[in-house]
Motif scaffolding. Structure first.
Motif, short mmCIF file in Angstrom:
data_model
loop_
_atom_site.label_atom_id
_atom_site.label_comp_id
_atom_site.label_asym_id
_atom_site.label_seq_id
_atom_site.Cartn_x
_atom_site.Cartn_y
_atom_site.Cartn_z
N ASP A 145 0.83 -1.20 0.00
CA ASP A 145 0.00 0.00 0.00
C ASP A 145 0.87 1.26 0.00
OD1 ASP A 145 -2.55 1.46 0.34
OD2 ASP A 145 -1.75 1.91 2.33
N ILE A 146 1.91 1.25 0.83
CA ILE A 146 2.80 2.41 0.94
C ILE A 146 3.59 2.61 -0.35
CG2 ILE A 146 4.87 3.27 2.10
CD1 ILE A 146 3.75 2.03 4.67
N GLU A 147 4.06 1.51 -0.94
CA GLU A 147 4.86 1.60 -2.16
C GLU A 147 4.08 2.22 -3.32
OE1 GLU A 147 8.06 0.92 -2.97
OE2 GLU A 147 8.47 0.60 -0.84
N SER A 148 2.78 2.00 -3.32
CA SER A 148 1.97 2.48 -4.44
C SER A 148 1.52 3.93 -4.27
CB SER A 148 0.74 1.59 -4.62
OG SER A 148 -0.03 1.55 -3.44
N ARG A 149 1.69 4.49 -3.06
CA ARG A 149 1.23 5.85 -2.81
C ARG A 149 2.39 6.79 -2.57
NH1 ARG A 149 -1.41 6.72 1.83
NH2 ARG A 149 -0.94 4.76 2.85
N SER A 150 2.14 8.09 -2.69
CA SER A 150 3.14 9.10 -2.34
C SER A 150 2.39 10.37 -1.94
CB SER A 150 4.07 9.39 -3.52
OG SER A 150 3.32 9.87 -4.63
N LEU A 151 3.02 11.16 -1.07
CA LEU A 151 2.41 12.41 -0.64
C LEU A 151 2.53 13.46 -1.73
CD1 LEU A 151 3.61 12.79 3.07
CD2 LEU A 151 1.51 11.75 2.23
N SER A 152 1.51 14.29 -1.85
CA SER A 152 1.60 15.44 -2.76
C SER A 152 2.49 16.49 -2.11
CB SER A 152 0.21 16.02 -3.02
OG SER A 152 -0.33 16.58 -1.83
N LEU A 153 2.90 17.48 -2.89
CA LEU A 153 3.76 18.55 -2.36
C LEU A 153 3.08 19.26 -1.21
CD1 LEU A 153 6.34 20.25 -2.57
CD2 LEU A 153 5.18 21.67 -4.27
N PHE A 154 1.78 19.55 -1.35
CA PHE A 154 1.04 20.25 -0.28
C PHE A 154 0.99 19.40 0.98
CE2 PHE A 154 -3.01 20.91 1.97
CZ PHE A 154 -2.85 22.24 2.34
N GLU A 155 0.75 18.09 0.82
CA GLU A 155 0.69 17.20 1.98
C GLU A 155 2.03 17.13 2.69
OE1 GLU A 155 -2.78 14.07 0.45
OE2 GLU A 155 -0.68 13.76 -0.10
N GLU A 156 3.10 17.04 1.91
CA GLU A 156 4.44 16.98 2.52
C GLU A 156 4.76 18.25 3.28
OE1 GLU A 156 7.88 14.48 1.01
OE2 GLU A 156 7.18 15.49 -0.79
N ILE A 157 4.48 19.39 2.66
CA ILE A 157 4.78 20.67 3.31
C ILE A 157 3.95 20.82 4.59
CG2 ILE A 157 4.55 23.18 3.06
CD1 ILE A 157 5.35 22.87 0.15
N SER A 158 2.70 20.35 4.56
CA SER A 158 1.84 20.43 5.75
C SER A 158 2.43 19.62 6.90
CB SER A 158 0.44 19.91 5.42
OG SER A 158 -0.17 20.67 4.41
#
Length: 462
Positions: A174-187
């Motif tokens: 599940d983790i390998e298939s997903r990634s945070l967006s730039l906004f989510e990471e910055i948050s």
């Protein structure tokens, strides 16, 4: 001193785990091997060498002749301890920068939020010592026990994961298939940095560290911990829902394409027709949007849904017999009446799908396209004989795209019509067959229309 070195290493482990499960960072097998060796080196330094020096110090009797040896041991411990601190601080951001595929610059800041969240995890284990009466000695004992239990849990995670390989494998997949967006990471980074400096302030505040304010300190630490958990949970849950929503939408789009291809595979007259008309429809709709026509209707979402829905406009042809569908000559009156039924049949099919899966926007548009794309602006079309703006805008746009592609494409019963002649027919039928505003947008988009047509011709000739 032993607790200091152990704390450094287990903070490092805690940050590694959060880096993977919160920031969803991924590594190649080669990168994992390299950084695993660094982690082992750090573990040897912090868990074995530094504590060993501390044990040696405890065993040396405090005699005059032993002071040089004691001083050397202190010096060696400082070197090992500071090496562990420095390596732990450097390797986390370095690992993030090296392993990231995009937004690598954010990896430089990742140590601070990870350390901030680690502070809050550590502090929550010490809450009982703030809430209940205790002496300095009992506080120290409880602190040591709580941190040991916490760190043992962190260290045991790999073993727990091995005990439940199916669960861990599903989680990693599940983790390998997903990634945070730039906004989510910055948050997450912003909240983590805030927690880092807040933790630093709390630990160095004379007011909060005053023995009379232990209850206040407990409330502050608990509040910080709860805020961290809420923010991280919101980001992770939102990201997961967004990912699976996109996966579901992709699956639905692919099913639509397959359904449309099944219809087209029966109709030997319409090779590539549904895909070209979908692209023509998108181009014309974007041009109308650019011209400011029907601004309340032609939103980006509506046009995106049109592009998904357009391939289903001829789905009703599944109910037409092959003898009629692929007849090489002109259809007689009965055959033409049968062929006209495909519009209403298509709407009925899509209506059944809509009833099964729910009220989805692009299915509503697909039903309108299927039912109304043969209606005329002057009311002389079929199946309902409606006119003007009573015809949904999606069907009016599709009508132009559909007729244009039929004119310029080869059929069993005819050769493709020259572009100039096809353009003349579209222009001539503006205001009778077609919405004049849509025809204007069509001609404003001639360049993109022809690019789609020629691109399709090249693919079919390969």
């Amino acid at each position: 001193m032993i607790m200091q070195s152990l704390t450094i290493y287990f903070q490092y482990l805690c940050m590694l785990i959060m880096r993977k499960f919160i920031f969803l960072e991924k590594e190649t097998e080669e990168q994992k091997k390299i950084f695993r060796r660094v982690s082992i080196l750090l573990g040897i330094n912090d868990v074995i060498l530094a504590p060993a020096v501390t044990v040696i110090l405890a065993l040396i009797p405090p005699e005059d002749g032993a002071y040089p040896v004691i001083g050397m041991c202190f010096f060696l411990y400082d070197i090992l301890f500071n090496f562990g601190v420095l390596l732990g601080k450097v390797i986390i951001p370095l690992r993030s920068v090296v392993c990231r595929r995009k937004n690598r610059w954010l990896g430089l800041f990742i140590f601070f939020p990870l350390m901030g969240f680690t502070y809050q995890l550590q502090s929550i284990t010490l809450l009982p010592s703030y809430l209940f009466p205790s002496t300095e000695e009992t506080d120290m004992i409880f602190s040591v026990i709580a941190q040991i239990v916490f760190y043992l849990f962190i260290a045991a995670l790999p073993i727990i994961m091995k005990i439940s390989p199916a669960w861990y494998k599903t989680l990693c997949s599940d983790i390998e298939s997903r990634s945070l967006s730039l906004f989510e990471e910055i948050s997450v980074i912003a909240v983590g940095i805030w927690q880092y400096f807040l933790g630093y302030y709390i630990n160095n505040s004379e007011v909060l560290q005053n023995n009379e304010n232990t209850a206040l300190l407990a409330v502050v630490k608990l509040s910080c911990f709860v805020i961290s958990v809420i923010v991280i949970s919101l980001v992770i849950v939102t990201n997961r829902r967004k990912y699976y929503y996109e996966q579901t939408m992709s699956l639905q789009k692919n099913l639509i394409t397959v359904m449309a291809d099944m219809v087209e595979s029966r109709d030997m007259n319409t090779g590539g027709h549904i895909h070209r008309t979908a692209l023509y429809t998108d181009v014309i709709a974007r041009q109308l949007q650019k011209d400011g026509v029907y601004p309340d209707l032609l939103t980006d979402k509506y046009i995106d849904d049109m592009l998904i829905a357009a391939p289903l406009h001829d789905i009703g042809k599944v109910s037409i017999p092959d003898a009629v569908l692929n007849k090489p000559g002109r259809l007689d009156e009965d055959e033409f009446r049968m062929m006209k039924d495909h519009s209403m049949n298509g709407a009925v099919i899509i209506d059944r799908v809509e009833n099964a899966v729910g009220d989805i926007a692009y299915l509503v548009i697909a039903k309108e396209m299927a039912e109304y794309h043969h209606e005329w602006w002057n009311g002389k079309g079929y199946p309902n004989g409606i006119s003007g703006e009573d015809i949904p805008i999606c069907a009016r746009i599709l009508a132009v795209a559909d007729v244009f592609d039929a004119l310029v494409s080869k059929r069993v019963y005819k050769e493709p019509m020259p572009l100039d002649k096809a353009y003349a027919i579209i222009r001539e039928e503006s205001g009778t067959h077609f919405d004049p505003v849509v025809v204007i947008a069509f001609f404003e988009s001639k360049k993109q229309i022809e690019e789609i047509l020629y691109s399709s011709d090249e693919k079919e000739s390969v």
